[in-house]
Design a protein around this motif. Structure first.
Motif, PDB file in Angstrom:
ATOM      1  N   ASP A  12      56.596  42.834  49.792  1.00 34.13           N
ATOM      2  CA  ASP A  12      55.849  43.279  48.427  1.00 34.13           C
ATOM      3  C   ASP A  12      57.507  42.932  47.750  1.00 34.13           C
ATOM      4  OD1 ASP A  12      54.322  44.024  48.744  1.00 34.13           O
ATOM      5  OD2 ASP A  12      54.857  46.337  48.381  1.00 34.13           O
ATOM      6  N   HIS A  13      59.266  42.612  47.794  1.00 35.46           N
ATOM      7  CA  HIS A  13      60.107  42.559  47.502  1.00 35.46           C
ATOM      8  C   HIS A  13      60.973  41.268  47.719  1.00 35.46           C
ATOM      9  CE1 HIS A  13      61.596  43.424  51.787  1.00 35.46           C
ATOM     10  NE2 HIS A  13      62.365  42.387  51.273  1.00 35.46           N
ATOM     11  N   GLU A  14      60.138  40.230  48.535  1.00 39.68           N
ATOM     12  CA  GLU A  14      59.927  38.555  48.931  1.00 39.68           C
ATOM     13  C   GLU A  14      58.881  38.387  48.362  1.00 39.68           C
ATOM     14  OE1 GLU A  14      60.887  38.935  54.046  1.00 39.68           O
ATOM     15  OE2 GLU A  14      59.631  39.229  53.139  1.00 39.68           O
ATOM     16  N   LEU A  15      57.898  38.619  47.925  1.00 43.70           N
ATOM     17  CA  LEU A  15      57.095  38.170  47.395  1.00 43.70           C
ATOM     18  C   LEU A  15      57.523  37.760  45.548  1.00 43.70           C
ATOM     19  CD1 LEU A  15      54.186  37.049  47.154  1.00 43.70           C
ATOM     20  CD2 LEU A  15      53.761  39.498  47.026  1.00 43.70           C
ATOM     21  N   GLU A  16      57.938  39.438  45.099  1.00 45.92           N
ATOM     22  CA  GLU A  16      58.346  39.358  43.819  1.00 45.92           C
ATOM     23  C   GLU A  16      59.810  38.168  43.505  1.00 45.92           C
ATOM     24  OE1 GLU A  16      59.212  40.515  40.044  1.00 45.92           O
ATOM     25  OE2 GLU A  16      57.635  40.872  41.186  1.00 45.92           O
ATOM     26  N   LEU A  17      60.134  38.050  45.132  1.00 48.81           N
ATOM     27  CA  LEU A  17      61.976  37.373  44.390  1.00 48.81           C
ATOM     28  C   LEU A  17      61.499  35.597  44.467  1.00 48.81           C
ATOM     29  CD1 LEU A  17      65.111  36.966  45.030  1.00 48.81           C
ATOM     30  CD2 LEU A  17      65.243  36.730  47.096  1.00 48.81           C
ATOM     31  N   PHE A  18      60.867  35.587  45.819  1.00 46.21           N
ATOM     32  CA  PHE A  18      60.103  33.438  46.196  1.00 46.21           C
ATOM     33  C   PHE A  18      59.136  33.652  45.266  1.00 46.21           C
ATOM     34  CE2 PHE A  18      62.635  35.451  50.645  1.00 46.21           C
ATOM     35  CZ  PHE A  18      63.856  34.524  49.593  1.00 46.21           C
ATOM     36  N   GLY A  19      58.685  34.735  44.557  1.00 44.77           N
ATOM     37  CA  GLY A  19      57.047  33.759  44.289  1.00 44.77           C
ATOM     38  C   GLY A  19      57.853  33.410  41.765  1.00 44.77           C
ATOM     39  N   HIS A  20      58.790  33.969  42.234  1.00 47.41           N
ATOM     40  CA  HIS A  20      59.299  33.193  40.821  1.00 47.41           C
ATOM     41  C   HIS A  20      59.890  31.927  41.126  1.00 47.41           C
ATOM     42  CE1 HIS A  20      57.731  36.597  38.131  1.00 47.41           C
ATOM     43  NE2 HIS A  20      57.808  37.747  39.576  1.00 47.41           N
ATOM     44  N   TRP A  21      60.688  31.770  42.088  1.00 47.89           N
ATOM     45  CA  TRP A  21      60.839  30.015  41.781  1.00 47.89           C
ATOM     46  C   TRP A  21      60.147  29.412  41.362  1.00 47.89           C
ATOM     47  CZ3 TRP A  21      63.098  29.974  47.676  1.00 47.89           C
ATOM     48  CH2 TRP A  21      64.266  30.068  47.992  1.00 47.89           C
ATOM     49  N   GLN A  22      60.486  28.426  40.961  1.00 49.80           N
ATOM     50  CA  GLN A  22      60.020  27.062  40.469  1.00 49.80           C
ATOM     51  C   GLN A  22      60.116  26.096  41.007  1.00 49.80           C
ATOM     52  OE1 GLN A  22      58.026  26.564  37.214  1.00 49.80           O
ATOM     53  NE2 GLN A  22      58.532  29.249  37.661  1.00 49.80           N
TER      54      GLN A  22
END
Length: 260
Positions: free
Chosen positions: A43-53
């Protein structure tokens, strides 16, 4: 900067945790860590990397997040199967695993299993078994068996269906489409239909038809998008504006489920 940080972390980890490990074993370990974090993000990886553009390149100044799917209609989002999601091209989604886990943990695991070739996509169907529907096209004499195909489908891992029916036209008459879904006594949830046309010249065109504007013959509306099949066969009629005399490819997308 990100790459330098990753390499620095790898060197420090190797020096502190596995100074004498076999190089081949280290490579396999690093690969396993990478595959897990990409295909099965926490979950924390998804939250972190999911916002990368990711910039779109090729002269464009646009950018979208790694988990964003380009040109995704809400009906598609709600009816995508794990196999369909896993098959989306890289140009439409950069991190399919991240998008899948954002939908649900079950969807994320299903897409990861397909990509890693742990299961055959058919094993992730609903288990309800194969079904068929009849696809008609009216060239002016009504719906006839001579202008009909039987198409197989299955409820996907979400209990829904996004079914595409393809037709190639060479200038003939085409007034409307007809589709039969469900058998007498079943309840069908119909979201709607979409008609794509791609001619030899000109821009592609898409027409969208919510369930409430479609002609439903042999179905009785129970509530909202729920319909009881009262006749066998029942028929859903879909308009085909501008397709009379058309040259090119036509796709009819149906978004539905059979709920009981």
């Amino acid at each position: 900067e990100v790459q330098r940080g990753i390499l620095l972390w790898a060197r420090m980890w190797r020096a502190r945790r596995a100074p004498s490990a076999d190089p081949g074993a280290r490579e396999e370990l690093y690969r396993a860590i990478c595959i897990r974090s990409v295909a099965r993000p926490l979950d924390h990886e998804l939250e972190l990397f999911g916002h990368w553009q990711h910039d779109e390149n090729f002269g464009s100044r646009g950018a979208r997040s790694l988990v964003e799917v380009a040109d995704l209609h809400e009906w598609e989002r709600c009816h995508l199967s794990a196999h369909q999601l896993a098959s989306l091209p890289h140009a439409r989604v950069y991190w399919p695993f991240g998008f899948a886990h954002g939908l649900s943990r079950a969807m994320g695991e299903a897409v990861a299993a397909i990509h890693l070739r742990l299961v055959h996509p058919r094993l992730l169907a609903s288990g309800d078994g194969p079904r068929v529907l009849a696809f008609y096209w009216d060239s002016g004499d009504g719906f006839r068996p001579e202008e009909m195909r039987i198409e197989p489908y299955e409820l996907n891992n979400r209990g829904r269906v996004w079914q595409r029916l393809a037709l190639r036209m060479n200038g003939g008459r085409l007034l409307r489409f007809g589709v039969t879904i469900g058998v007498k006594g079943e309840v069908v949830q119909l979201t709607g239909a979409r008609v794509h046309r791609r001619g030899r010249t000109g821009e592609p065109r898409v027409e969208t038809y919510p369930h409430e504007v479609l002609e439903m013959s042999g179905y009785r509306r129970l509530h909202d998008s729920l319909y009881l099949v009262e006749e066998d066969p029942a028929l859903i009629v879909i308009p085909a504006p501008g397709l009379d005399g058309f040259h090119g490819e036509v796709d009819v997308d149906l978004f539905f489920s059979v709920v009981g």
